[in-house]
Scaffold this active site. Structure first.
Site, PDB file in Angstrom:
ATOM      1  CE  LYS A  73      -4.450  -0.663   1.997  1.00  0.00           C
ATOM      2  NZ  LYS A  73      -5.324  -0.702   3.168  1.00  0.00           N
ATOM      3  CG  ASP A 109      -9.124   1.354   3.272  1.00  0.00           C
ATOM      4  OD1 ASP A 109      -9.857   0.409   2.934  1.00  0.00           O
ATOM      5  OD2 ASP A 109      -7.898   1.361   3.087  1.00  0.00           O
TER       6      ASP A 109
HETATM    7  P1  NAD Z   1      -2.103  -1.912  10.661  1.00  0.00           P
HETATM    8  O1  NAD Z   1      -1.223  -3.093  10.884  1.00  0.00           O
HETATM    9  O2  NAD Z   1      -1.777  -0.915   9.634  1.00  0.00           O
HETATM   10  O3  NAD Z   1      -2.280  -1.125  12.066  1.00  0.00           O
HETATM   11  C1  NAD Z   1      -2.543  -1.801  13.271  1.00  0.00           C
HETATM   12  C2  NAD Z   1      -2.868  -0.770  14.348  1.00  0.00           C
HETATM   13  O4  NAD Z   1      -3.358  -1.457  15.509  1.00  0.00           O
HETATM   14  C3  NAD Z   1      -1.668   0.038  14.819  1.00  0.00           C
HETATM   15  O5  NAD Z   1      -2.123   1.327  15.176  1.00  0.00           O
HETATM   16  C4  NAD Z   1      -1.202  -0.717  16.067  1.00  0.00           C
HETATM   17  O6  NAD Z   1      -0.497   0.121  16.955  1.00  0.00           O
HETATM   18  C5  NAD Z   1      -2.529  -1.130  16.639  1.00  0.00           C
HETATM   19  N1  NAD Z   1      -2.491  -2.330  17.492  1.00  0.00           N
HETATM   20  C6  NAD Z   1      -2.219  -3.592  17.078  1.00  0.00           C
HETATM   21  N2  NAD Z   1      -2.300  -4.444  18.122  1.00  0.00           N
HETATM   22  C7  NAD Z   1      -2.624  -3.685  19.201  1.00  0.00           C
HETATM   23  C8  NAD Z   1      -2.852  -3.996  20.568  1.00  0.00           C
HETATM   24  N3  NAD Z   1      -2.760  -5.244  21.046  1.00  0.00           N
HETATM   25  N4  NAD Z   1      -3.158  -2.981  21.403  1.00  0.00           N
HETATM   26  C9  NAD Z   1      -3.262  -1.714  20.940  1.00  0.00           C
HETATM   27  N5  NAD Z   1      -3.065  -1.371  19.655  1.00  0.00           N
HETATM   28  C10 NAD Z   1      -2.743  -2.357  18.792  1.00  0.00           C
HETATM   29  O7  NAD Z   1      -3.555  -2.557  10.403  1.00  0.00           O
HETATM   30  P2  NAD Z   1      -4.808  -1.866   9.715  1.00  0.00           P
HETATM   31  O8  NAD Z   1      -4.780  -2.169   8.280  1.00  0.00           O
HETATM   32  O9  NAD Z   1      -4.903  -0.464  10.181  1.00  0.00           O
HETATM   33  O10 NAD Z   1      -5.982  -2.733  10.340  1.00  0.00           O
HETATM   34  C11 NAD Z   1      -6.424  -2.536  11.669  1.00  0.00           C
HETATM   35  C12 NAD Z   1      -7.759  -3.258  11.838  1.00  0.00           C
HETATM   36  O11 NAD Z   1      -8.696  -2.694  10.929  1.00  0.00           O
HETATM   37  C13 NAD Z   1      -7.710  -4.746  11.506  1.00  0.00           C
HETATM   38  O12 NAD Z   1      -8.534  -5.405  12.423  1.00  0.00           O
HETATM   39  C14 NAD Z   1      -8.291  -4.822  10.114  1.00  0.00           C
HETATM   40  O13 NAD Z   1      -8.935  -6.056   9.880  1.00  0.00           O
HETATM   41  C15 NAD Z   1      -9.317  -3.709  10.189  1.00  0.00           C
HETATM   42  N6  NAD Z   1      -9.635  -3.124   8.870  1.00  0.00           N
HETATM   43  C16 NAD Z   1     -10.931  -3.037   8.526  1.00  0.00           C
HETATM   44  C17 NAD Z   1     -11.276  -2.459   7.316  1.00  0.00           C
HETATM   45  C18 NAD Z   1     -12.723  -2.384   6.919  1.00  0.00           C
HETATM   46  O14 NAD Z   1     -12.992  -2.111   5.748  1.00  0.00           O
HETATM   47  N7  NAD Z   1     -13.655  -2.588   7.832  1.00  0.00           N
HETATM   48  C19 NAD Z   1     -10.293  -1.950   6.460  1.00  0.00           C
HETATM   49  C20 NAD Z   1      -8.951  -2.033   6.858  1.00  0.00           C
HETATM   50  C21 NAD Z   1      -8.644  -2.639   8.075  1.00  0.00           C
END
Ligand code: NAD
Length: 287
Positions: A73, A109
């Site tokens: 990305k 998104d």
């Molecule tokens: P990413 O890896 O880019 O970011 C992860 C984030 O979560 C970071 O801010 C990290 O610090 C935090 N994090 C991870 N584990 C943690 C914990 N135990 N305690 C506190 N903070 C924690 O991931 P992303 O792409 O931003 O995805 C995050 C979530 O969003 C995932 O669950 C993903 O499935 C979901 N998501 C949903 C959609 C949608 O369309 N609904 C789209 C993208 C991502």
């Protein structure tokens, strides 16, 4: 499918790894079929190293566009010709469109998140949002919320690699929009709860609440979730995270991540085809 493919069928790709679990091919192909559009969507297992060759190949073949997912990305930006304002602010792209050889990167998104709220009759323009997370999903949400006119955003993240990146995101948003954004350490629970107090919406944009963290919530004191607070979670499997369960018990209006997922796809679909995705039909088929 056989009668759908012709000599004129246009290709849309999905570039990422791992990729075989993705719902996007089914989402887009069903929507193309429903509307009788002459496109096909295929997933390609592509990592950072393969990406430049694949993008060059897409240019040569005049592929109409692609979705880009982990781990590509941010890396994909350098191979594109133009970026949407949101993609430029985010430094990330999840959708590429090829207009006669000019490749433009978008991030849908955040649009998906804001549209899902709107479809649920939720208006946060001019209001304050508190959000946990500073990864890809959180960044896209904060940027689109700021571009759309959310007045104030308080971001809470643990002090990991995402925190540093978030400092830059905050700077970018403050420079380019009228939104007032602040970044806090997630460990500072008192401040988190205080920021939620005068927020219209609280959003979890971390994976806490989904596998392997099912049953967990970054908010542990349910009293923080006052009944007029909107509580949203980007997670949609499980349908109801621990956070949303707690929020419902407190009488809050809740929204999970399914709408965001569907509407980010619909936005990409519109960019490639110019048509509206039949979102209700797709939702029925997929869930
Ligand atoms: P990413 O890896 O880019 O970011 C992860 C984030 O979560 C970071 O801010 C990290 O610090 C935090 N994090 C991870 N584990 C943690 C914990 N135990 N305690 C506190 N903070 C924690 O991931 P992303 O792409 O931003 O995805 C995050 C979530 O969003 C995932 O669950 C993903 O499935 C979901 N998501 C949903 C959609 C949608 O369309 N609904 C789209 C993208 C991502």
């Amino acid at each position: 499918m056989a009668e759908r493919i012709s000599g004129k069928t246009k290709l849309i790709g999905l570039l990422g790894t791992p990729i075989s679990h993705s719902l996007s091919p089914k989402m887009h192909n069903e929507a193309f079929a429903k509307l009788g559009l002459d496109y096909v969507y295929l997933a390609f297992d592509v990592d950072n190293e393969q990406l430049p060759g694949v993008i060059q190949g897409f240019r040569s073949l005049n592929v109409r566009g692609c979705n880009v997912t982990m781990p590509n990305k941010t890396v994909v930006l350098q191979y594109l010709d133009k970026l949407s304002p949101a993609a430029e602010l985010a430094g990330a792209v999840n959708t590429v469109v090829n207009d006669n050889g000019v490749l433009t990167g978008h991030i849908t998104d955040g649009v998906g998140y804001m549209r899902a709220l709107k479809e649920d009759g939720i208006d946060i323009i001019g209001k304050k949002m508190t959000i946990t997370g500073a990864g890809g999903a959180a960044t896209a949400i904060c940027i689109q919320a700021a571009l759309d006119g959310v007045k104030e955003i308080s971001i809470f993240n643990r002090k990991d690699a995402f925190y540093e990146r978030a400092e830059q995101t905050v700077k970018n948003i403050m420079e380019k929009t009228d939104c007032n954004v602040k970044l806090f350490d997630l460990e500072d629970t008192n401040t988190l709860y205080k920021e939620i107090e005068d927020s219209a919406i609280f959003t979890n944009a971390t994976g806490v609440g989904m596998k392997p963290l099912v049953g967990q919530s970054l908010i542990t004191d349910p009293a923080v979730l006052r009944s007029d607070l909107i509580v949203s979670d980007v997670v949609y499997i499980p349908e109801k995270t621990r956070l949303l369960e707690m929020a419902e018990e407190q009488g809050c209006r809740t929204i999970n991540g399914l709408g965001m997922m569907l509407w980010q796809g619909a936005e990409a679909f519109k960019i490639w085809t110019g048509e509206d995705m039949p979102v209700d039909y797709i939702k029925e088929l997929l869930f």
